[in-house]
Scaffold this motif. Structure first.
Motif, PDB file in Angstrom:
ATOM      1  N   THR A 115     -79.875  13.891 -36.453  1.00  0.00           N
ATOM      2  CA  THR A 115     -79.315  12.548 -36.490  1.00  0.00           C
ATOM      3  C   THR A 115     -77.797  12.635 -36.334  1.00  0.00           C
ATOM      4  OG1 THR A 115     -79.040  12.598 -38.897  1.00  0.00           O
ATOM      5  CG2 THR A 115     -81.153  11.798 -38.043  1.00  0.00           C
ATOM      6  N   LYS A 116     -77.191  11.530 -35.979  1.00  0.00           N
ATOM      7  CA  LYS A 116     -75.744  11.502 -35.765  1.00  0.00           C
ATOM      8  C   LYS A 116     -74.988  11.987 -36.990  1.00  0.00           C
ATOM      9  CE  LYS A 116     -72.491  10.237 -32.795  1.00  0.00           C
ATOM     10  NZ  LYS A 116     -72.390  10.742 -31.410  1.00  0.00           N
ATOM     11  N   ASN A 117     -75.444  11.601 -38.169  1.00  0.00           N
ATOM     12  CA  ASN A 117     -74.750  11.970 -39.402  1.00  0.00           C
ATOM     13  C   ASN A 117     -74.959  13.429 -39.780  1.00  0.00           C
ATOM     14  OD1 ASN A 117     -73.803   9.350 -39.695  1.00  0.00           O
ATOM     15  ND2 ASN A 117     -75.546   8.710 -40.955  1.00  0.00           N
ATOM     16  N   ASN A 118     -75.911  14.078 -39.146  1.00  0.00           N
ATOM     17  CA  ASN A 118     -76.254  15.449 -39.509  1.00  0.00           C
ATOM     18  C   ASN A 118     -75.700  16.477 -38.524  1.00  0.00           C
ATOM     19  OD1 ASN A 118     -77.557  17.213 -41.313  1.00  0.00           O
ATOM     20  ND2 ASN A 118     -79.339  17.406 -39.968  1.00  0.00           N
ATOM     21  N   LEU A 119     -74.922  16.016 -37.528  1.00  0.00           N
ATOM     22  CA  LEU A 119     -74.497  16.897 -36.445  1.00  0.00           C
ATOM     23  C   LEU A 119     -72.995  16.780 -36.188  1.00  0.00           C
ATOM     24  CD1 LEU A 119     -77.367  15.957 -33.961  1.00  0.00           C
ATOM     25  CD2 LEU A 119     -77.262  18.037 -35.350  1.00  0.00           C
ATOM     26  N   THR A 120     -72.406  17.896 -35.738  1.00  0.00           N
ATOM     27  CA  THR A 120     -71.013  17.910 -35.315  1.00  0.00           C
ATOM     28  C   THR A 120     -70.906  18.631 -33.973  1.00  0.00           C
ATOM     29  OG1 THR A 120     -70.184  17.923 -37.592  1.00  0.00           O
ATOM     30  CG2 THR A 120     -68.677  18.674 -35.869  1.00  0.00           C
ATOM     31  N   HIS A 123     -66.413  20.891 -28.377  1.00  0.00           N
ATOM     32  CA  HIS A 123     -66.267  21.148 -26.939  1.00  0.00           C
ATOM     33  C   HIS A 123     -67.479  20.678 -26.142  1.00  0.00           C
ATOM     34  CE1 HIS A 123     -62.789  23.344 -28.169  1.00  0.00           C
ATOM     35  NE2 HIS A 123     -63.462  24.352 -28.661  1.00  0.00           N
ATOM     36  N   THR A 124     -68.236  19.756 -26.671  1.00  0.00           N
ATOM     37  CA  THR A 124     -69.389  19.195 -25.963  1.00  0.00           C
ATOM     38  C   THR A 124     -69.483  17.696 -26.259  1.00  0.00           C
ATOM     39  OG1 THR A 124     -71.049  19.398 -27.717  1.00  0.00           O
ATOM     40  CG2 THR A 124     -70.668  21.339 -26.358  1.00  0.00           C
ATOM     41  N   THR A 125     -70.176  16.993 -25.389  1.00  0.00           N
ATOM     42  CA  THR A 125     -70.594  15.635 -25.714  1.00  0.00           C
ATOM     43  C   THR A 125     -71.883  15.719 -26.516  1.00  0.00           C
ATOM     44  OG1 THR A 125     -71.922  15.428 -23.708  1.00  0.00           O
ATOM     45  CG2 THR A 125     -69.610  14.769 -23.573  1.00  0.00           C
ATOM     46  N   LEU A 126     -72.215  14.677 -27.221  1.00  0.00           N
ATOM     47  CA  LEU A 126     -73.442  14.651 -28.014  1.00  0.00           C
ATOM     48  C   LEU A 126     -74.078  13.277 -27.904  1.00  0.00           C
ATOM     49  CD1 LEU A 126     -75.482  15.590 -30.175  1.00  0.00           C
ATOM     50  CD2 LEU A 126     -73.787  14.940 -31.908  1.00  0.00           C
ATOM     51  N   GLU A 127     -75.335  13.260 -27.539  1.00  0.00           N
ATOM     52  CA  GLU A 127     -76.095  12.009 -27.481  1.00  0.00           C
ATOM     53  C   GLU A 127     -77.398  12.207 -28.244  1.00  0.00           C
ATOM     54  OE1 GLU A 127     -78.181   8.984 -24.215  1.00  0.00           O
ATOM     55  OE2 GLU A 127     -76.918  10.657 -23.540  1.00  0.00           O
ATOM     56  N   LYS A 134     -79.073  15.421 -26.692  1.00  0.00           N
ATOM     57  CA  LYS A 134     -78.598  15.863 -25.383  1.00  0.00           C
ATOM     58  C   LYS A 134     -77.151  16.301 -25.552  1.00  0.00           C
ATOM     59  CE  LYS A 134     -77.476  13.981 -20.800  1.00  0.00           C
ATOM     60  NZ  LYS A 134     -77.515  12.746 -19.964  1.00  0.00           N
ATOM     61  N   SER A 135     -76.804  17.452 -24.956  1.00  0.00           N
ATOM     62  CA  SER A 135     -75.462  17.989 -25.097  1.00  0.00           C
ATOM     63  C   SER A 135     -74.971  18.509 -23.746  1.00  0.00           C
ATOM     64  CB  SER A 135     -75.458  19.129 -26.128  1.00  0.00           C
ATOM     65  OG  SER A 135     -74.201  19.764 -26.187  1.00  0.00           O
ATOM     66  N   VAL A 136     -73.706  18.211 -23.416  1.00  0.00           N
ATOM     67  CA  VAL A 136     -73.085  18.684 -22.180  1.00  0.00           C
ATOM     68  C   VAL A 136     -71.685  19.177 -22.514  1.00  0.00           C
ATOM     69  CG1 VAL A 136     -72.316  18.099 -19.845  1.00  0.00           C
ATOM     70  CG2 VAL A 136     -74.374  17.025 -20.787  1.00  0.00           C
ATOM     71  N   LYS A 137     -71.349  20.358 -22.034  1.00  0.00           N
ATOM     72  CA  LYS A 137     -70.038  20.930 -22.297  1.00  0.00           C
ATOM     73  C   LYS A 137     -68.955  20.082 -21.642  1.00  0.00           C
ATOM     74  CE  LYS A 137     -67.809  25.475 -22.128  1.00  0.00           C
ATOM     75  NZ  LYS A 137     -68.031  26.893 -21.800  1.00  0.00           N
ATOM     76  N   ASN A 138     -67.874  19.760 -22.408  1.00  0.00           N
ATOM     77  CA  ASN A 138     -66.819  18.931 -21.843  1.00  0.00           C
ATOM     78  C   ASN A 138     -65.426  19.519 -22.001  1.00  0.00           C
ATOM     79  OD1 ASN A 138     -66.395  18.579 -24.555  1.00  0.00           O
ATOM     80  ND2 ASN A 138     -66.400  16.344 -24.522  1.00  0.00           N
ATOM     81  N   THR A 146     -68.628  30.621 -24.946  1.00  0.00           N
ATOM     82  CA  THR A 146     -67.601  30.210 -25.899  1.00  0.00           C
ATOM     83  C   THR A 146     -68.209  29.376 -27.019  1.00  0.00           C
ATOM     84  OG1 THR A 146     -67.113  28.209 -24.643  1.00  0.00           O
ATOM     85  CG2 THR A 146     -65.856  30.183 -24.091  1.00  0.00           C
ATOM     86  N   ASN A 147     -67.315  28.921 -27.905  1.00  0.00           N
ATOM     87  CA  ASN A 147     -67.768  28.115 -29.048  1.00  0.00           C
ATOM     88  C   ASN A 147     -67.933  26.661 -28.636  1.00  0.00           C
ATOM     89  OD1 ASN A 147     -65.033  27.847 -28.637  1.00  0.00           O
ATOM     90  ND2 ASN A 147     -64.471  27.920 -30.800  1.00  0.00           N
ATOM     91  N   SER A 148     -68.822  26.425 -27.703  1.00  0.00           N
ATOM     92  CA  SER A 148     -69.180  25.066 -27.264  1.00  0.00           C
ATOM     93  C   SER A 148     -70.592  24.784 -27.743  1.00  0.00           C
ATOM     94  CB  SER A 148     -69.076  24.943 -25.738  1.00  0.00           C
ATOM     95  OG  SER A 148     -69.805  25.974 -25.103  1.00  0.00           O
ATOM     96  N   TYR A 149     -70.696  24.040 -28.834  1.00  0.00           N
ATOM     97  CA  TYR A 149     -72.006  23.848 -29.449  1.00  0.00           C
ATOM     98  C   TYR A 149     -72.038  22.596 -30.304  1.00  0.00           C
ATOM     99  CZ  TYR A 149     -69.282  26.937 -32.598  1.00  0.00           C
ATOM    100  OH  TYR A 149     -68.282  27.535 -33.331  1.00  0.00           O
ATOM    101  N   VAL A 150     -73.244  22.241 -30.693  1.00  0.00           N
ATOM    102  CA  VAL A 150     -73.476  21.183 -31.685  1.00  0.00           C
ATOM    103  C   VAL A 150     -74.013  21.866 -32.931  1.00  0.00           C
ATOM    104  CG1 VAL A 150     -74.788  19.112 -32.255  1.00  0.00           C
ATOM    105  CG2 VAL A 150     -73.969  19.465 -29.905  1.00  0.00           C
ATOM    106  N   THR A 151     -73.333  21.709 -34.059  1.00  0.00           N
ATOM    107  CA  THR A 151     -73.741  22.388 -35.291  1.00  0.00           C
ATOM    108  C   THR A 151     -74.412  21.421 -36.263  1.00  0.00           C
ATOM    109  OG1 THR A 151     -71.562  22.050 -36.287  1.00  0.00           O
ATOM    110  CG2 THR A 151     -71.936  24.118 -35.103  1.00  0.00           C
ATOM    111  N   ILE A 152     -75.186  22.010 -37.168  1.00  0.00           N
ATOM    112  CA  ILE A 152     -75.885  21.249 -38.205  1.00  0.00           C
ATOM    113  C   ILE A 152     -74.994  21.182 -39.437  1.00  0.00           C
ATOM    114  CG2 ILE A 152     -78.029  21.012 -39.481  1.00  0.00           C
ATOM    115  CD1 ILE A 152     -78.284  21.173 -36.370  1.00  0.00           C
ATOM    116  N   ASN A 153     -74.738  19.986 -39.927  1.00  0.00           N
ATOM    117  CA  ASN A 153     -73.882  19.822 -41.102  1.00  0.00           C
ATOM    118  C   ASN A 153     -74.583  20.293 -42.372  1.00  0.00           C
ATOM    119  OD1 ASN A 153     -72.061  18.569 -39.362  1.00  0.00           O
ATOM    120  ND2 ASN A 153     -72.748  16.507 -39.897  1.00  0.00           N
ATOM    121  N   ASP A 154     -73.796  20.825 -43.299  1.00  0.00           N
ATOM    122  CA  ASP A 154     -74.267  21.157 -44.652  1.00  0.00           C
ATOM    123  C   ASP A 154     -75.439  22.144 -44.650  1.00  0.00           C
ATOM    124  OD1 ASP A 154     -72.403  19.307 -45.706  1.00  0.00           O
ATOM    125  OD2 ASP A 154     -73.804  17.670 -45.319  1.00  0.00           O
TER     126      ASP A 154
END
Length: 308
Positions: A115-120, A123-127, A134-138, A146-154
């Motif tokens: 979910t939006k609140n659970n992700l950060t 260097h990428t877009t996040l949808e 969906k993620s695209v490097k930006n 490189t460190n282009s990723y979507v991470t899980i919070n907490d």
């Protein structure tokens, strides 16, 4: 290989049970078909649908709840199937309706909501989509691994299991040698300066006739320093392997098992790469979805088991 099969789709919210899975190990015994309450015939076994779950070495039965997937060993499996009464899942245990513990899972993969609140995103877009993300490097467009990723919070882990489904599409303006890179990142430090990762190259799988490319279907790397170009430059081939089952715009089930400085990686229920000495010192960190230069990346069905 210890394959996993779908034995029964129950979808019972009152019992907190979705699907029951059996493995080859379990089916080699005299097993009752839960749908017929009779012993499986060979024809029935042959018709079972293969599941994308990767069984632990001692996994006999898996049962998915609405929060995760529980694995049981031989002793627990016998205890479960011998019960005539309806059973239910609570946390990592199988209980009777009266609350008596019948079996405790040897492994509990917990579903992680995307979910939006659970992700950060870095260097990428996040949808966030109806199913997954969906993620695209930006940023850092010209840099690899490189460190282009979507991470899980907490959520942090050093040792444990990560599973998810992923697929990639090539971006319209990608370079000619694009491979559709997509993967996972783990043990990400708090400053996003160091992490390790595993990704697949979908164009190097199904239908690829170039032998050199076919040999490089997947990759383990460690950022910074130990990325794919470093390994190629130094003729190091221990961190890559072929993957025959992947292709662009097709979902792949990826699993990583991390134990100290050792890791095993599966793709579509097949062990494809084992690393006996990870490049970084094992330490707890975040996990995430790694996005690469040429790819439009999709991820769903994240499950995580944190051992420590």
């Amino acid at each position: 290989m210890n394959k996993t099969y779908i034995a029964l789709k129950l979808e019972n919210k009152d019992l907190n049970i979705q699907t029951i899975y059996f493995t080859d190990l379990f089916l080699k015994q005299d097993v009752i078909n839960p749908a017929t309450q009779q012993k499986y015939t060979q024809d029935e076994i042959n018709q079972l649908e293969v599941a994308s779950l990767t069984a632990p070495d001692q996994g006999y039965i898996a049962i998915s709840s609405y929060e995760g997937t529980l694995w049981f060993d031989e002793t627990s499996s016998k205890a479960i199937v011998s019960h005539q009464d309806a059973l239910m899942i609570k946390d990592n245990e199988i209980l009777t309706q009266e609350g008596k513990v019948v079996a405790k899972a040897i492994s509990y993969l917990k579903d992680i909501p995307l979910t939006k609140n659970n992700l950060t995103a870095l260097h990428t877009t996040l949808e966030v989509l109806d199913e997954g993300i969906k993620s695209v490097k930006n940023e850092k467009i010209e840099e690899d691994d490189t460190n282009s990723y979507v991470t899980i919070n907490d959520l942090k882990m050093k040792n444990g299991i990560i599973e998810c489904d992923m697929k990639s599409q090539l971006l319209p303006d990608c370079w000619e040698a694009a491979r559709g890179f997509i993967g996972i990142a783990f043990r990400i430090d708090d400053q996003d300066r160091e992490f390790e990762g595993f990704y697949i190259r979908p164009t190097n799988g199904k239908g690829c006739t170039n032998e050199f490319r076919r040999a490089h279907g997947c990759q383990y790397f460690a950022y910074p320093g130990y990325i794919w170009s470093y390994y190629r430059e130094h003729g190091i081939n221990d961190f890559e392997a072929p993957v025959e089952t992947i292709a662009l715009d097709e979902w792949a089930h990826v699993k990583a098992e991390l134990i100290d400085d050792h890791a095993r990686f599966w793709v579509n229920n097949e062990l494809v790469l084992e690393v006996n000495k990870l490049q970084h010192t094992p330490q707890a960190g975040r996990i995430g979805f790694n996005t690469h230069i040429d790819s439009q990346c999709y991820f769903k069905n994240l499950k995580v088991e944190v051992l420590d």
